[in-house]
Motif scaffolding. Structure first.
Motif, PDB file in Angstrom:
ATOM      1  N   VAL A 127       1.034  -1.208  -0.041  1.00 29.83           N
ATOM      2  CA  VAL A 127       0.079  -0.189   0.607  1.00 29.83           C
ATOM      3  C   VAL A 127       0.593   1.109   0.175  1.00 29.83           C
ATOM      4  O   VAL A 127       1.570   1.147   0.613  1.00 29.83           O
ATOM      5  CB  VAL A 127      -1.288  -0.471   0.779  1.00 29.83           C
ATOM      6  CG1 VAL A 127      -1.506   1.500   1.381  1.00 29.83           C
ATOM      7  CG2 VAL A 127      -1.633  -1.404   1.387  1.00 29.83           C
ATOM      8  N   CYS A 128       0.807   1.845  -0.796  1.00 26.76           N
ATOM      9  CA  CYS A 128       1.918   3.031  -1.348  1.00 26.76           C
ATOM     10  C   CYS A 128       1.149   4.305  -1.642  1.00 26.76           C
ATOM     11  O   CYS A 128       1.571   5.619  -1.081  1.00 26.76           O
ATOM     12  CB  CYS A 128       2.892   2.640  -1.984  1.00 26.76           C
ATOM     13  SG  CYS A 128       4.222   1.473  -2.136  1.00 26.76           S
ATOM     14  N   LYS A 129       0.018   3.982  -2.728  1.00 21.53           N
ATOM     15  CA  LYS A 129      -0.625   5.214  -1.987  1.00 21.53           C
ATOM     16  C   LYS A 129      -2.298   4.782  -2.429  1.00 21.53           C
ATOM     17  O   LYS A 129      -2.399   3.858  -1.665  1.00 21.53           O
ATOM     18  CB  LYS A 129      -0.835   6.075  -3.790  1.00 21.53           C
ATOM     19  CG  LYS A 129      -1.385   4.820  -5.442  1.00 21.53           C
ATOM     20  CD  LYS A 129      -0.696   5.346  -5.644  1.00 21.53           C
ATOM     21  CE  LYS A 129      -1.059   4.552  -6.951  1.00 21.53           C
ATOM     22  NZ  LYS A 129      -0.094   2.509  -7.054  1.00 21.53           N
ATOM     23  N   ILE A 144      -2.963  -6.106   9.602  1.00 26.57           N
ATOM     24  CA  ILE A 144      -2.108  -5.031  10.424  1.00 26.57           C
ATOM     25  C   ILE A 144      -1.586  -4.468   9.082  1.00 26.57           C
ATOM     26  O   ILE A 144      -0.697  -4.733   8.114  1.00 26.57           O
ATOM     27  CB  ILE A 144      -0.974  -5.940  10.822  1.00 26.57           C
ATOM     28  CG1 ILE A 144      -1.720  -6.938  12.103  1.00 26.57           C
ATOM     29  CG2 ILE A 144      -0.190  -5.222  11.837  1.00 26.57           C
ATOM     30  CD1 ILE A 144      -0.637  -7.758  12.781  1.00 26.57           C
ATOM     31  N   LEU A 145      -1.822  -3.790   9.120  1.00 29.07           N
ATOM     32  CA  LEU A 145      -0.527  -2.273   8.688  1.00 29.07           C
ATOM     33  C   LEU A 145       0.510  -1.988   9.104  1.00 29.07           C
ATOM     34  O   LEU A 145       0.773  -1.149   9.722  1.00 29.07           O
ATOM     35  CB  LEU A 145      -1.330  -0.782   7.879  1.00 29.07           C
ATOM     36  CG  LEU A 145      -1.289  -0.334   6.543  1.00 29.07           C
ATOM     37  CD1 LEU A 145      -1.475  -0.629   5.690  1.00 29.07           C
ATOM     38  CD2 LEU A 145      -1.695   1.367   6.956  1.00 29.07           C
ATOM     39  N   LYS A 146       1.606  -2.164   8.052  1.00 29.52           N
ATOM     40  CA  LYS A 146       2.630  -2.401   8.769  1.00 29.52           C
ATOM     41  C   LYS A 146       3.393  -1.362   7.576  1.00 29.52           C
ATOM     42  O   LYS A 146       3.777  -1.557   6.392  1.00 29.52           O
ATOM     43  CB  LYS A 146       3.688  -3.443   9.096  1.00 29.52           C
ATOM     44  CG  LYS A 146       3.763  -4.012  10.319  1.00 29.52           C
ATOM     45  CD  LYS A 146       3.874  -5.544   9.863  1.00 29.52           C
ATOM     46  CE  LYS A 146       3.208  -6.670  10.613  1.00 29.52           C
ATOM     47  NZ  LYS A 146       4.975  -8.156  10.396  1.00 29.52           N
ATOM     48  N   THR A 147       4.448  -0.724   8.192  1.00 29.04           N
ATOM     49  CA  THR A 147       5.419   0.519   7.251  1.00 29.04           C
ATOM     50  C   THR A 147       6.648   0.051   7.273  1.00 29.04           C
ATOM     51  O   THR A 147       6.905  -1.073   7.574  1.00 29.04           O
ATOM     52  CB  THR A 147       5.901   1.494   7.989  1.00 29.04           C
ATOM     53  OG1 THR A 147       7.031   1.226   9.415  1.00 29.04           O
ATOM     54  CG2 THR A 147       4.384   2.565   8.715  1.00 29.04           C
ATOM     55  N   ALA A 148       6.701   0.084   4.938  1.00 31.16           N
ATOM     56  CA  ALA A 148       7.314  -0.996   5.267  1.00 31.16           C
ATOM     57  C   ALA A 148       8.972  -0.504   5.282  1.00 31.16           C
ATOM     58  O   ALA A 148      10.520  -1.680   5.402  1.00 31.16           O
ATOM     59  CB  ALA A 148       7.523  -0.427   2.757  1.00 31.16           C
ATOM     60  N   ASP A 177       4.770   4.478   2.758  1.00 30.14           N
ATOM     61  CA  ASP A 177       4.709   2.838   1.892  1.00 30.14           C
ATOM     62  C   ASP A 177       4.512   1.993   2.851  1.00 30.14           C
ATOM     63  O   ASP A 177       5.126   2.043   4.479  1.00 30.14           O
ATOM     64  CB  ASP A 177       6.034   2.798   0.859  1.00 30.14           C
ATOM     65  CG  ASP A 177       6.584   3.273  -0.306  1.00 30.14           C
ATOM     66  OD1 ASP A 177       5.156   4.398  -0.866  1.00 30.14           O
ATOM     67  OD2 ASP A 177       7.592   2.851  -1.248  1.00 30.14           O
ATOM     68  N   CYS A 178       3.305   1.272   2.679  1.00 34.72           N
ATOM     69  CA  CYS A 178       3.393   0.549   4.020  1.00 34.72           C
ATOM     70  C   CYS A 178       2.680  -1.542   3.354  1.00 34.72           C
ATOM     71  O   CYS A 178       2.723  -1.406   2.118  1.00 34.72           O
ATOM     72  CB  CYS A 178       1.929   0.947   4.240  1.00 34.72           C
ATOM     73  SG  CYS A 178       2.328   2.180   5.346  1.00 34.72           S
ATOM     74  N   VAL A 179       2.860  -2.040   3.974  1.00 36.78           N
ATOM     75  CA  VAL A 179       2.644  -3.332   3.825  1.00 36.78           C
ATOM     76  C   VAL A 179       1.019  -3.524   4.762  1.00 36.78           C
ATOM     77  O   VAL A 179       1.242  -3.428   6.160  1.00 36.78           O
ATOM     78  CB  VAL A 179       3.411  -4.417   3.700  1.00 36.78           C
ATOM     79  CG1 VAL A 179       2.760  -5.857   4.051  1.00 36.78           C
ATOM     80  CG2 VAL A 179       4.716  -4.777   3.127  1.00 36.78           C
TER      81      VAL A 179
END
Length: 381
Positions: A127-129, A144-148, A177-179
């Motif tokens: 998830v970058c945008k 879980i949304l984690k910063t890259a 940017d996230c994962v």
């Protein structure tokens, strides 16, 4: 040149002066080497044991020129400037490589490499945008949304259950940017520390069973309380990933134990010795820090045999008094099968790793129970 062993009293360099660097320096000095550390903190824990402390930013060119004079250089943390490591590699032996460190710095690249090695990760999406959040993302919820980048000890992670929560979490992360990782049927967490010089010279330590509290590792139990087959599979997976990266050095591979069948899923990697490997100092034939020294010097990794069941317990700043007073060390220090390691940090803060101890016992359950009891004895009333 890379095949010629580096012998004492050669000067070894390390980027980063935290507790991992401190334990590296102790191992290197014991083995007869000299140590130079680069760290901007004047009170860096490693400095107490190093022969020389370059107190400068990690990208300071003058300091890097000095570090490049060392016979070999390693790192104690993955958020070091990978370009600095690539620069050093033009002038001296560097392990792990800057490219391997760069992979571990970014969860998106890291997961791609894990899958390239033919290993399974939790289902995920980059998830970058804002536009990356779509109906397809719903299949990964709850997640879980984690910063890259720059996430550790539970930092940079937000649990989400709905697309609306996902959008809010992405905004809270500042749009970096996230994962997004799907939450799995987690039954446990383990890690394997791999020591690799080349494809013919690889050793792995016994898998450690890890228990976290508030996102921070609290206990590592060794051997992990899993079947021998699962433990062997974990070793093979860790080695396979190290081979795929053509990794040179000490690498920690963290895995989830999923579902009733105890399927192993790779979570992340750390291109350095690891918190869950601290027990190796007291409970193994050679420590992970001795291995780090040996491999950067071109020597084959030493025996990784586990000599005793054990439990490692982290000591956080939470157990210091509000006035900064020390914990009650007497019960721990009076136990003849427990070993205290303090990191020399000047100020205790909540959640800050100040030290650890390792408790030996006849079996893993006994070691864990004893470590829990001793850990409680440290806490101020």
């Amino acid at each position: 040149m890379q095949n010629i062993p580096i012998l004492p009293p050669a000067n070894l360099g390390i980027l980063g002066g935290g507790q991992l660097g401190r334990m590296f320096a102790v191992a290197a000095k014991t083995m007869g080497y000299r140590v130079t550390v680069l760290d901007p903190d004047p009170n860096a824990p490693t400095a107490e044991f190093a022969d020389r402390h370059l107190c400068a930013p990690f990208d300071d060119q003058t300091a890097l020129d000095e570090l490049a004079k060392c016979a070999a250089v390693t790192t104690e943390f993955e958020n070091v400037n990978a370009d600095a490591m690539r620069f050093l590699a033009q002038h001296t032996r560097v392990s792990p490589s800057g490219d391997c460190v760069a992979v571990a710095q970014n969860r998106i690249q890291e997961k791609a490499w894990i899958q390239k090695a033919g290993l399974q990760t939790a289902p995920y999406q980059a998830v970058c945008k804002p536009e990356d959040i779509s109906d397809a993302s719903a299949e990964l919820l709850p997640g879980i949304l984690k910063t890259a980048t720059l996430g550790y000890d539970g930092k940079g992670q937000i649990r989400v259950k709905t697309l609306a929560e996902l959008q809010t979490a992405f905004a809270e992360h500042g749009g970096v940017d996230c994962v997004l990782e799907k939450m799995v049927d987690l039954r446990g967490e383990i890690s394997v520390v791999v020591c690799r010089l080349n494809s013919e010279n690889v050793q792995t330590f016994d898998p450690a069973e890890n228990i976290h509290e508030n996102g921070i590792l609290a206990y590592s139990i060794v051997p992990a309380r899993l079947s021998a087959d699962i433990q062997q599979q974990a070793r093979q997976m860790a080695r396979r990933l190290a081979d795929e990266l053509d990794y040179v050095g000490v690498l920690a591979v963290e895995m989830f134990v999923v579902g009733d069948t105890h399927e192993l899923v790779v979570n992340e990697i750390a291109p350095r010795p690891h918190n869950s490997g601290h027990h190796t100092i007291d409970a193994c034939a050679a420590s992970q820090f001795q291995q780090q020294v040996r491999i950067m010097c071109g020597l084959s990794p030493a025996d990784t045999r586990l000599l005793s069941a054990c439990c490692m317990a982290n000591i956080l700043g939470d157990v210091w008094g509000g006035d900064g007073s020390e914990p009650d060390w007497l019960p721990l220090q009076s136990d003849t099968a427990s070993f205290l390691h303090l990191y020399g940090k000047k100020a205790a803060r909540k959640g800050r790793k100040m030290g650890h101890f390792v408790t030996l016992a006849d079996d893993a359950d006994t070691a864990f129970g004893k470590a829990q009891k001793l850990h409680k004895s440290l806490k101020k009333a």
